[in-house]
Each structure stands twice: as C-alpha cells, then as structure tokens.
Design a protein around this motif. Structure first.
Motif, short mmCIF file in Angstrom:
data_model
loop_
_atom_site.label_atom_id
_atom_site.label_comp_id
_atom_site.label_asym_id
_atom_site.label_seq_id
_atom_site.Cartn_x
_atom_site.Cartn_y
_atom_site.Cartn_z
N LEU A 27 0.83 -1.20 0.00
CA LEU A 27 0.00 0.00 0.00
C LEU A 27 0.88 1.26 0.00
O LEU A 27 0.67 2.18 -0.80
CB LEU A 27 -0.91 -0.02 1.24
N ARG A 71 -7.35 -7.52 2.61
CA ARG A 71 -7.73 -6.77 1.41
C ARG A 71 -8.22 -7.75 0.36
O ARG A 71 -7.70 -8.85 0.25
CB ARG A 71 -6.51 -6.03 0.85
N PRO A 72 -9.17 -7.33 -0.45
CA PRO A 72 -9.65 -8.22 -1.52
C PRO A 72 -8.59 -8.37 -2.61
O PRO A 72 -7.68 -7.54 -2.71
CB PRO A 72 -10.87 -7.47 -2.06
N PHE A 75 -7.49 -5.43 -4.67
CA PHE A 75 -6.58 -4.45 -4.09
C PHE A 75 -5.17 -4.63 -4.66
O PHE A 75 -4.49 -3.67 -5.03
CB PHE A 75 -6.56 -4.62 -2.57
N ARG A 79 -3.06 -2.51 -7.96
CA ARG A 79 -1.78 -1.85 -7.65
C ARG A 79 -0.59 -2.55 -8.31
O ARG A 79 0.54 -2.26 -7.97
CB ARG A 79 -1.59 -1.81 -6.14
N ILE B 29 -12.94 -0.96 2.66
CA ILE B 29 -11.81 -1.86 2.37
C ILE B 29 -12.18 -2.82 1.23
O ILE B 29 -11.42 -3.01 0.29
CB ILE B 29 -11.42 -2.66 3.64
N ASP B 32 -12.00 -1.19 -2.00
CA ASP B 32 -10.69 -0.62 -2.32
C ASP B 32 -10.72 0.91 -2.34
O ASP B 32 -10.23 1.55 -3.27
CB ASP B 32 -10.18 -1.17 -3.65
N GLU B 34 -9.13 4.05 -1.15
CA GLU B 34 -7.79 4.32 -0.63
C GLU B 34 -7.78 5.19 0.63
O GLU B 34 -6.90 5.08 1.46
CB GLU B 34 -6.96 5.00 -1.73
N ILE B 36 -9.31 5.10 3.33
CA ILE B 36 -9.50 4.42 4.61
C ILE B 36 -8.38 3.41 4.78
O ILE B 36 -8.16 2.58 3.89
CB ILE B 36 -10.87 3.68 4.65
N GLU B 37 -7.63 3.47 5.90
CA GLU B 37 -6.53 2.51 6.08
C GLU B 37 -6.91 1.38 7.03
O GLU B 37 -6.68 0.23 6.75
CB GLU B 37 -5.28 3.23 6.59
#
Lengths: 423, 107
Positions: A27, A71-72, A75, A79, B29, B32, B34, B36-37
């Motif tokens: 991330l 994370r799915p 994600f 990236r 989340i 996806d 971004e 929000i962490e």
C-alpha cells in the motif's frame, strides 16, 4: 497462485512474507508513487489476513473469514502487486540480488524481508500429540476452533497475551451446554510479566480467576500423557513439576515467538534478536530491508535502544519507513510503540517501553474497571498500561511522542488535567 | 443492497454497495477505497478509518461511544463535529445513500 513466478525486470521489489507488514508495504509503496513491479512471496496458502483475531474473535465466531482477510484480491491487482501464495523462499543471494524459491530465481532491485516470527515450540516429549497446538496462523486457529467444540478440559502453557486471550475465549464458549475447565500454567510469578506492571498483572489474574479460569503461577508443565486418538496418540493429561496432574484434551502452547532470521543469516546479514536494521529499516546487505516482527531495530524514543517488537503498529510503521526509503525520500522510523490485547470483556492497551522503570503510579479512569499504571524511570515517563481506558492510552502515546513527561505527582493527582501538557 | 458514496478529500466520488450489518470501514476496504486505512482491522485502536458524516445522515447513525470519542481526539486530519470512525458504524437500510467524506490523511 502457484508455480513459476514470471521473469520480471531487475528493479522489482520482492517482499518475503505475507502478513501485516507486507500488505502495508504494498500500500505504502504505491502511495509513495513507486512504480516498480512488486512481488510478494508468501508461504501461506491464503491471502494476507489480520492475525490479532486468531486468538480472540475468530475463535468465538464473531470475526469470520471475510472479515479476517485484509484486502480483496482486487486491491493487489489494481496496484500491480503480484501475490504468490504457497511460495517458500529457500535462499537469498544478496551479492547478485536474487531470491530463490523451489520453483524459480527472481532478481530484485529491493528486497523487503517481512518474514515475521514463529511460535516457540514446546520442548517436551509429546509436543506433536493430537490436541497439542501452537497458534500463529489461520489454519492453526481453525483447527483449535473445531476442537473447542468438544474439548472439556483445556490447558494453556504460558500466561502471555496469546495464552490469556485464548483462555478467556475458551472459557466463555460452553461445550455441549456445560462449562469447560480451563487451566493456565505460567513459570513466572505473575501473568504477562514481560509486558505490564505488577498491578495490571494482578488485576487480570483476578479477573480471569473470577471468570472461572484456574491460574497456576510458578508452575511448569513437565510431562504430557496420551491415549489413542483419531489414528495417532492424543493428549490426555499434563503433569507439572510439583506433581499435579490435570486432565487435558486441548493444550495450547503460548510461550513466545522466535524471529524468522534464517534467510538473512544464511545470506550473511547481521542478525541478533532479529534481523539487524538501522533507522531506515536497512539491513547490513545493500538494498535489503527488514520490517515487522523479524526486525531488530533502534527506537529513537528510548535512546536508540535496539529492540524487536511484535505488533501491528510496528509492522505498519516500518512498512511506511521502507516505502519512503525505496521511493528515495528516506525518513527515519520514528514511532512510539503501542500494543493491545483483548481478554474477555476487557481491553488492555500499552504504550512505550518499560525496561528501566523504577516507579509505578496508578491513575483511575472513569469507571470501576478502568485505570492505568504509569511507569517512570528517574521521574521520566517511560510507558503506560491502560485497562479499559483508551483515554489514558491515547494521551500517553501523545505525551511520549512529544517527549513530554508529567511528574509522578501530576499523574497521582486526579484533579490534574494531563491533557494540559500536550500541544 | 444499500448504497454508500465515499468522497475523497479532492472531491472524487466512489459509489459502492454494502451489506446491512457490515461496517462502513469494511465496505470501504472491500471496495478498495484508498482513503480508509484501518490498520487495526476494526478494533477501535488506531483511528486510521476516520471519516466525516454530514448532518443529513448524522441523525441516522448511532451516537459516538466513549472509546470512539477518545480515539477521535488523535486523528491525523482535523477532528470536526462530523468526525466518526467508520469501523464503528454498521450499514443499515436507514443509511441507504449515505455520503462518507474522507480526510486527506489517516496517519
């Protein structure tokens, strides 16, 4: 998600490990606008997941698999992060900048070791019996969860976070509508002795006893007895050094972890209590970084003392440090350590490091079960343990990060507003 | 399924759907988002799922409890009267169409 990892350009960033630190690195690298391919090599068979619930809410069913997954898949795809599950790295060649798995060799421009830690095994005959468990990954947690459906006599070795969190869950879930016996054995003279003040230890000890958990201090388990199980031998009882025998059909071993340093060690990187890194998480090998539970690192709030931490906070903050370094914007790791543990209905939050504390001051919170213990060394605040008191915990994080110390008298004075000390 | 719109600090809107009973953080989340962490995974420990919920919807969400209130005192972006932690708000039919504004930083 197995087989050969396709060949990539030599500026690739390879991450070994698939836990919290690895995910945050993915991330943060993209947030830092690093465009090089990112390749994650994880030994696990599942996408990265949250580990803290494995000894708590995942066992009780409150957290399901969907919630556990960090994370799915999208994600990572969005990236340009390539997650390779079931990939064990067998060696690192830090001279030619190559990591090897059973399937292939991969060149790297930067290597991030996020190899984590593994539970310390029980060094007793019978540690491999059916019903004897370590707890670190989701498979282990699932197996334990399944056995909890029938286990009437649960024994825990080690009254640390994992052991007590698990004991509380095991006790709270009934087995066939009957109470389950839960016994905890600890060689030290108090629970969580490495992590919290004596006052907090005794508060949690009493709370667990009140909930019906049997806690035996200064008592070690010296023998495991067995009987025929499902194919092999299954644990049937444990015997302690003082000769006590306790029936047991599920044994959890929670006696700490060891950092996974072998890859680094074999590649001639300096390792002590973990893989040694500097303030940028750089190891002694060029372009190789180490983060999270495996990293032995300096902490600037404690005179750059070298420490190794097992926490979400450390994993995520070190991942950010590495991402910044790889992006060419080096920024030293600069975090006050913090940790948490949920045991039964109660929340324990800790911040700072307490090693040299010589004075412990209690401050009450807003309710009967809410208080904190402030640790001082030479009248300077070092750390704070908070029981059911997030207000004190957050305040303490702020105080320590601003290098501002209240006096012990101010902490002891309920009328004094500690908030007035922070900017 | 009820709809949620997450709005980045720069005004970009993300229209997504979320199941009832799932927190706004988990929806973000899963979608996806971004901004929000949520590094603690929803344990109300880290304040990195900070968001702003404006008046139109604020009346439909549960009031702030003390833990959340304390954590909100230490968010990376400014706390406003509309500040909430998205891990503490569960989706429901009443929240269909809710707009969740995201801060420019979480850490």
């Amino acid at each position: 998600m197995s087989g050969e990892v396709s060949a990539v350009s030599s500026d690739a960033i390879v991450i070994v490990g698939g836990g919290q630190a690895a995910v945050q690195a993915c991330l943060s690298l993209r947030k830092e606008k690093v465009t090089a391919p990112v390749i994650v090599l994880s030994e696990e068979s599942e996408y990265p997941y949250h580990r803290p619930p494995l000894s708590k809410s995942y066992l009780s069913g409150e957290t399901d698999d969907a919630k556990l997954t960090m994370r799915p898949a999208a994600f990572y795809e969005s990236r340009d992060v390539h997650i390779n599950l079931n990939h064990t790295v067998t060696s690192v060649n830090a001279v030619d900048q190559v990591v090897s798995t059973q399937a292939s060799d991969i060149n790297y421009g930067s290597l991030i070791l996020a190899t984590g830690a593994r539970p310390r095994p029980l060094l007793l005959a019978g540690a491999d019996l059916e019903g004897v468990h370590l707890l670190r990954d989701v498979q282990q947690s699932r197996k334990i969860k399944q056995e909890l459906e029938t286990a009437r006599n649960v024994v825990v070795i080690g009254a640390g976070f994992i052991g007590l969190e698990f004991a509380a869950v095991a006790r709270s879930l009934s087995v066939n509508d009957a109470e389950r016996r839960v016994s905890v054995f600890e060689v030290q003279d108090r629970v969580m002795s490495r992590a919290v003040s004596a006052e907090v230890s005794s508060w949690f000890e009493q709370m667990h006893r009140d909930n019906g958990i049997e806690i035996h201090l200064q008592e070690s388990v010296t023998r495991l007895n067995s009987q025929p199980g499902n194919g092999g031998q299954k644990i049937s009882s444990i015997v302690t050094a003082s000769g006590r025998e306790v029936e047991c059909d599920l044994l959890l071993v929670g006696i700490g972890v060891e950092p996974n340093v072998e890859l680094a060690l074999e590649a001639d990187m300096i390792c002590e209590n973990g893989i040694r890194v500097n303030e940028f998480c750089e190891t002694s090998a060029p372009n190789v970084f180490a983060i999270g539970d495996c990293a032995f690192h300096p902490n600037p709030f404690y005179g750059n003392k070298m420490i190794r931490l097992e926490s979400v906070q450390n994993a995520t903050d070190q991942a950010r440090t590495v991402a910044a370094a790889i992006a060419g914007r080096k920024k030293p790791y600069h975090s006050v350590p913090w940790f948490w543990s949920d045991q039964g209905e109660h929340s324990l939050q800790m911040t700072g490091l307490s090693d040299n504390a010589d004075l412990f001051v209690r401050r009450d919170g807003d309710s009967a079960n809410s208080f904190s213990v402030f640790h001082f060394s030479a009248d300077r605040l070092q750390s704070v343990d908070s029981v059911n008191c997030p207000r004190h915990h957050m305040l303490a994080r702020k105080l320590i990060s601003e290098l501002t110390s209240p006096t012990p008298e101010q902490v002891a004075d309920p009328q004094f507003d500690l908030k007035s000390l922070i900017s | 399924m009820p709809k949620v719109t997450f709005i980045d600090a720069d005004g970009t809107r993300h229209d997504v759907e979320g199941k009832n009973g799932i927190s706004l953080m988990e929806i973000a989340i899963a979608s996806d988002i971004e901004g929000i962490e949520a590094e603690c995974g929803g344990s109300c420990m880290c304040a990195t799922c900070h968001c702003y919920i404006e008046d139109d919807f604020a009346t439909n969400i549960p009031a702030i409890e003390s833990d959340e209130d304390e954590m909100l005192g230490f968010t990376a972006a400014d706390r406003k009267s509309s500040s909430r932690l998205s891990c503490q708000i569960k989706m429901s039919d009443e929240l269909d169409g809710i707009e969740v504004h995201l801060p420019d930083e979480q850490n």
